[in-house]
Design an enzyme around this catalytic site. Structure first.
Site, PDB file in Angstrom:
ATOM      1  N   GLY A 189       0.820  -1.199   0.000  1.00 29.77           N
ATOM      2  CA  GLY A 189       0.000   0.000   0.000  1.00 29.77           C
ATOM      3  C   GLY A 189       0.854   1.249   0.000  1.00 29.77           C
ATOM      4  O   GLY A 189       2.014   1.199   0.383  1.00 29.77           O
ATOM      5  N   PRO A 243       2.245   5.101   0.976  1.00 28.36           N
ATOM      6  CA  PRO A 243       2.673   5.600   2.279  1.00 28.36           C
ATOM      7  C   PRO A 243       1.510   6.174   3.081  1.00 28.36           C
ATOM      8  O   PRO A 243       0.582   6.732   2.501  1.00 28.36           O
ATOM      9  CB  PRO A 243       3.665   6.714   1.939  1.00 28.36           C
ATOM     10  CG  PRO A 243       3.983   6.577   0.514  1.00 28.36           C
ATOM     11  CD  PRO A 243       2.898   5.799  -0.138  1.00 28.36           C
ATOM     12  N   GLY A 244       1.563   6.006   4.378  1.00 29.07           N
ATOM     13  CA  GLY A 244       0.618   6.672   5.260  1.00 29.07           C
ATOM     14  C   GLY A 244      -0.737   6.029   5.397  1.00 29.07           C
ATOM     15  O   GLY A 244      -1.640   6.600   5.987  1.00 29.07           O
ATOM     16  N   GLY A 257      -1.247   3.204   6.977  1.00 29.43           N
ATOM     17  CA  GLY A 257      -1.341   2.501   8.248  1.00 29.43           C
ATOM     18  C   GLY A 257      -0.697   1.129   8.277  1.00 29.43           C
ATOM     19  O   GLY A 257      -1.068   0.298   9.101  1.00 29.43           O
ATOM     20  N   LYS A 258       0.275   0.880   7.414  1.00 31.85           N
ATOM     21  CA  LYS A 258       0.930  -0.423   7.416  1.00 31.85           C
ATOM     22  C   LYS A 258       1.699  -0.634   8.725  1.00 31.85           C
ATOM     23  O   LYS A 258       1.537  -1.655   9.392  1.00 31.85           O
ATOM     24  CB  LYS A 258       1.871  -0.548   6.208  1.00 31.85           C
ATOM     25  CG  LYS A 258       1.133  -0.437   4.871  1.00 31.85           C
ATOM     26  CD  LYS A 258       2.043  -0.666   3.688  1.00 31.85           C
ATOM     27  CE  LYS A 258       3.048   0.442   3.462  1.00 31.85           C
ATOM     28  NZ  LYS A 258       2.460   1.755   3.137  1.00 31.85           N
ATOM     29  N   THR A 259       2.509   0.362   9.075  1.00 39.37           N
ATOM     30  CA  THR A 259       3.260   0.272  10.328  1.00 39.37           C
ATOM     31  C   THR A 259       2.294   0.199  11.504  1.00 39.37           C
ATOM     32  O   THR A 259       2.472  -0.604  12.430  1.00 39.37           O
ATOM     33  CB  THR A 259       4.168   1.504  10.493  1.00 39.37           C
ATOM     34  OG1 THR A 259       4.793   1.772   9.245  1.00 39.37           O
ATOM     35  CG2 THR A 259       5.211   1.273  11.553  1.00 39.37           C
ATOM     36  N   HIS A 304     -15.465   9.223 -16.103  1.00 34.70           N
ATOM     37  CA  HIS A 304     -14.525   8.364 -16.808  1.00 34.70           C
ATOM     38  C   HIS A 304     -14.572   6.927 -16.267  1.00 34.70           C
ATOM     39  O   HIS A 304     -14.734   5.965 -17.024  1.00 34.70           O
ATOM     40  CB  HIS A 304     -13.121   8.969 -16.647  1.00 34.70           C
ATOM     41  CG  HIS A 304     -12.016   8.175 -17.253  1.00 34.70           C
ATOM     42  ND1 HIS A 304     -11.388   8.547 -18.423  1.00 34.70           N
ATOM     43  CD2 HIS A 304     -11.417   7.023 -16.856  1.00 34.70           C
ATOM     44  CE1 HIS A 304     -10.451   7.670 -18.722  1.00 34.70           C
ATOM     45  NE2 HIS A 304     -10.447   6.721 -17.783  1.00 34.70           N
ATOM     46  N   GLU A 305     -14.488   6.803 -14.964  1.00 33.88           N
ATOM     47  CA  GLU A 305     -14.454   5.461 -14.371  1.00 33.88           C
ATOM     48  C   GLU A 305     -15.781   4.736 -14.554  1.00 33.88           C
ATOM     49  O   GLU A 305     -15.812   3.527 -14.789  1.00 33.88           O
ATOM     50  CB  GLU A 305     -14.090   5.530 -12.886  1.00 33.88           C
ATOM     51  CG  GLU A 305     -12.718   6.126 -12.596  1.00 33.88           C
ATOM     52  CD  GLU A 305     -11.599   5.441 -13.356  1.00 33.88           C
ATOM     53  OE1 GLU A 305     -11.770   4.261 -13.756  1.00 33.88           O
ATOM     54  OE2 GLU A 305     -10.554   6.081 -13.587  1.00 33.88           O
ATOM     55  N   ASP A 326      -4.993   4.161 -20.415  1.00 38.05           N
ATOM     56  CA  ASP A 326      -5.981   3.383 -21.156  1.00 38.05           C
ATOM     57  C   ASP A 326      -5.523   3.184 -22.603  1.00 38.05           C
ATOM     58  O   ASP A 326      -5.579   2.072 -23.135  1.00 38.05           O
ATOM     59  CB  ASP A 326      -7.328   4.112 -21.181  1.00 38.05           C
ATOM     60  CG  ASP A 326      -7.916   4.265 -19.792  1.00 38.05           C
ATOM     61  OD1 ASP A 326      -7.528   3.485 -18.904  1.00 38.05           O
ATOM     62  OD2 ASP A 326      -8.761   5.159 -19.603  1.00 38.05           O
TER      63      ASP A 326
HETATM   64  P1  ADP Z   1       2.551   3.410   6.489  1.00 31.55           P
HETATM   65  O1  ADP Z   1       3.352   2.477   7.335  1.00 31.55           O
HETATM   66  O2  ADP Z   1       1.534   2.735   5.658  1.00 31.55           O
HETATM   67  O3  ADP Z   1       3.369   4.377   5.689  1.00 31.55           O
HETATM   68  P2  ADP Z   1       1.802   4.473   9.025  1.00 31.55           P
HETATM   69  O4  ADP Z   1       1.286   3.274   9.696  1.00 31.55           O
HETATM   70  O5  ADP Z   1       3.189   4.880   9.377  1.00 31.55           O
HETATM   71  O6  ADP Z   1       1.696   4.330   7.471  1.00 31.55           O
HETATM   72  O7  ADP Z   1       0.809   5.683   9.280  1.00 31.55           O
HETATM   73  C1  ADP Z   1       1.235   6.920   9.776  1.00 31.55           C
HETATM   74  C2  ADP Z   1       0.230   7.453  10.771  1.00 31.55           C
HETATM   75  O8  ADP Z   1      -0.976   7.783  10.128  1.00 31.55           O
HETATM   76  C3  ADP Z   1      -0.144   6.420  11.798  1.00 31.55           C
HETATM   77  O9  ADP Z   1       0.735   6.433  12.884  1.00 31.55           O
HETATM   78  C4  ADP Z   1      -1.540   6.862  12.203  1.00 31.55           C
HETATM   79  O10 ADP Z   1      -1.503   7.851  13.186  1.00 31.55           O
HETATM   80  C5  ADP Z   1      -2.083   7.456  10.938  1.00 31.55           C
HETATM   81  N1  ADP Z   1      -2.900   6.457  10.242  1.00 31.55           N
HETATM   82  C6  ADP Z   1      -2.637   5.897   9.050  1.00 31.55           C
HETATM   83  N2  ADP Z   1      -3.607   5.018   8.702  1.00 31.55           N
HETATM   84  C7  ADP Z   1      -4.491   5.019   9.714  1.00 31.55           C
HETATM   85  C8  ADP Z   1      -5.706   4.306   9.960  1.00 31.55           C
HETATM   86  N3  ADP Z   1      -6.196   3.423   9.074  1.00 31.55           N
HETATM   87  N4  ADP Z   1      -6.355   4.552  11.119  1.00 31.55           N
HETATM   88  C9  ADP Z   1      -5.865   5.435  12.007  1.00 31.55           C
HETATM   89  N5  ADP Z   1      -4.730   6.132  11.837  1.00 31.55           N
HETATM   90  C10 ADP Z   1      -4.043   5.945  10.700  1.00 31.55           C
HETATM   91 ZN    ZN Z   2      -9.312   5.044 -17.615  1.00 33.92          ZN
END
Ligand code: ADP
Ligand code: ZN
Length: 606
Positions: A202, A204-205, A207-209, A425-426, A503
């Site tokens: 996925g 960045p950001g 919520g993977k971590t 479009h979609e 496309d």
């Molecule tokens: P990734 O590892 O995917 O880059 P992070 O897990 O580091 O993303 O997310 C960064 C911050 O964003 C998290 O510490 C959290 O505070 C917030 N965040 C991201 N996704 C979520 C989510 N699904 N629910 C709540 N907070 C989230």
């Molecule tokens: Zn398209």
């Protein structure tokens, strides 16, 4: 140490002759220099003596200013002026550690200047060795010194699944890993196979971590978090060694979850023909990782979660059964997801009565969890600056534009009119996919940006099918073109957008293969086209491919004419809810089906 030596030896054999010679020369020079230095060194009186452990520890804390090394002792000067000495000889590795920790290492103490004027050459010889030593530990400062113990991240303990909003599917997919970590013995007792690893994919950001932390927190497991980059830029088997140390630490602390962010930097494809492949050092590191994972014995209670935004770069060996064999997708959140995330991050904030998080969510299409968290934090800062009692909608509005500006620059946030254009479009793609015979059924239509690809997620790509009929190929091309066709119908010839670039690429590639490889443009087979074909032959093939595109284009326009109402309904639904599942798309088509037959047979080849 013994094993490290073997590793080094093996690496040495794997090197090219030139590298070997260079390395041997460097080592000889270095050793010569050290010999020279120690030999000419004068014995000096020594202050209070400390142990090697203390020495390394203090160096790591940055307390040691300088170390002057003589034949059988090292004199240390601390930053606060204290002096100490270490008796005995220092292994080269430790010397390297000192240099790395910023200690000013010199040979011969006060006699240094004197020594240098006499033996400048020897010192010069030392230089390459120090450079190599620097490289050995360089770039990996996270656990270069002092062992890997500090890799353990105790903060994970306080995270729970409830801290992760949305991403329900991803959470579901974690169930097995959670069950296993909660009680490895019971899980494996009846022969169930222990999960070893999963790949979280996925942007960045999203919520993977966070999710990895929550898995550790929920299961009361130890948590180790590293980044693939931590293992890189090392030298001579040290990356591999780090991997082994990390797993040792994990086993000692089992149940333990290891989180490896940016796994693609560690596990790149090995086949890089254009110099993009991994080098032998990286390969050794990757192998160590795979060996460790293969070596898990059933119930040891260690699971590795890896995260990436570029699964395409990852070596397939890494994804084999028993390794990172599960794939967990995390997406940029849709409306419901964003409401949930905003709620999670509003928990510890004071919001004024006029704040409606749903309205905030509606305006933030395309923002990730991290963006939304950022948004609320910025708003809180604004509120604090005003010395307000609570965060108001105005604070959020102000913060919104700051965060938005950053994101618009990255092209990840949609303006309102763009949002509508993308929905049109979609919905075009989706309608074609649902109604054109031979096309792959739509799985989902969405206007939430995902990397470059906006929109309809289709099922199996062509390459995975064994035999593909002309009708299926035509269906795929019609679906490709239907996005632009919908734009044309909604906005006129002047209003069509650049959104159809991919496309057209895809349609072109399919059509040219149909014409040049599979003889599908005409009813009588023609010679297939290769790089050796003449220019005229290739031109002809191109013309034939164009007739395929023309044909598909007509079909796309027809499909949209026939399902005008369904298309309009789908656009509204997309604007409202952002993503619509395949079944619902078909239901919408069905509900708006007019009297004409919904599906018209595709014309056969001429
Ligand atoms: P990734 O590892 O995917 O880059 P992070 O897990 O580091 O993303 O997310 C960064 C911050 O964003 C998290 O510490 C959290 O505070 C917030 N965040 C991201 N996704 C979520 C989510 N699904 N629910 C709540 N907070 C989230
Ligand atoms: Zn398209």
């Amino acid at each position: 140490m013994h094993r490290l030596w073997h590793q080094l030896l093996r690496k040495f054999r794997l090197m090219s002759r030139r590298e070997q010679i260079a390395l041997a020369a460097t080592a000889l020079l270095g050793l010569g220099a050290i010999g020279w230095v120690t030999w000419t060194e004068l014995a000096t009186t020594t202050p209070p003596s400390i142990s090697m452990t203390t020495l390394i520890e203090d160096a790591r804390k940055g307390q040691i200013q300088s170390a002057s090394i003589s034949q059988d002792a090292i004199e240390l000067v601390y930053r606060d002026g204290w002096e100490a000495s270490f008796r005995g000889q220092l292994p080269d590795e430790t010397l390297v550690q000192l240099v790395q920790a910023g200690v000013d290492v010199s040979f011969g103490g006060s006699a240094f200047t004197d020594f240098f004027s006499k033996n400048g050459l020897a010192l010069l010889m030392l230089l390459p060795m120090l450079m190599i030593a620097w490289q050995v530990l360089g770039g990996a400062s996270r656990f270069a010194i002092g062992g890997p113990t500090k890799l353990l991240d105790p903060t994970a303990a306080k995270y729970r699944f409830s801290d992760v909003a949305g991403q329900d599917e991803a959470k579901d997919q974690m169930t097995e890993i959670v069950d296993f970590l909660r009680d490895p013995e019971t899980f494996t007792r009846l022969g169930a196979k222990a999960p070893k690893g999963a790949l979280m994919v996925g942007p960045p950001g999203v919520g993977k971590t966070l999710l990895a932390r929550a898995v550790a927190g929920e299961t009361h497991s130890a948590f180790i978090a590293v980044s693939g980059a931590d293992f890189r830029q090392t030298f001579m088997g040290l990356g591999a060694n780090k991997v082994r140390n990390m797993f040792k630490l994990a086993r000692k602390n089992a149940p333990c979850l290891i989180f490896i962010d940016e796994i693609e930097t560690l596990a790149r494809k090995r086949s890089g023909s254009a110099g993009s492949g991994i080098n032998s050092e990286e390969e050794a590191t990757l192998n160590a990782l795979l060996v460790e994972m293969d070596g898990f014995v059933g119930n040891k209670g260690v699971v590795v979660l890896a995260a990436t935004n570029r699964p395409d770069l990852i070596d397939s060996a890494v994804l084999r059964p028993g390794r990172f064999d599960r794939r967990i997708n995390l997406e940029i959140p849709d409306l419901t997801g964003r409401i949930g995330i905003l709620k999670v991050h509003a928990r510890n904030k004071v919001l004024a009565g006029n704040v409606d998080l749903e309205i905030v969510a509606r305006r933030t299409t395309g923002m990730s969890g991290a963006d939304l968290e950022n948004l609320l934090n910025e708003a809180a800062i604004r509120g604090t600056k005003r010395a307000a009692l609570a965060i108001t909608m105005d604070d959020i509005d102000g913060a919104y534009f700051d965060v938005l500006l950053g994101r618009v620059r990255n092209g990840a946030i949609l303006r309102d009119d763009d949002r509508r254009a993308i929905a049109v479009h979609e919905a075009g793609h989706a309608i074609a996919a649902a109604t054109v015979e031979g096309a792959k059924r739509p799985q989902k239509a969405t206007i939430v940006p995902r990397g470059r690809a906006l929109g309809v997620v289709l099922s199996t790509p062509i390459e995975d099918r064994k035999l593909v009929s002309r009708q299926q190929l035509m269906g795929d091309i019609v679906v490709c073109l239907a996005g632009r066709a919908a734009e044309l119908k909604a906005f006129g010839a002047a209003g069509v957008s650049t959104g159809a670039e991919d496309d057209f690429k895809q349609a072109t590639s399919l059509a040219s293969r149909m014409a040049s490889l599979w003889s599908m443009a005409t009813s009588t087979p023609v010679l297939s086209i290769s790089d050796d074909s003449s220019t005229t032959a290739r031109q002809k093939a191109e013309e034939r491919a164009q007739t395929i595109i023309d044909d598909a284009w007509t079909q796309a326009l027809e499909a949209l004419d026939r399902h005008k109402n369904a298309h309009a309904a789908l656009v509204v639904a997309l604007l409202e809810r952002e993503s619509i599942e395949g079944a619902e798309i078909e239901a919408i088509v069905h509900a708006h089906a007019d009297s004409r037959p919904p599906v018209r047979p595709i014309r056969a080849a001429e």
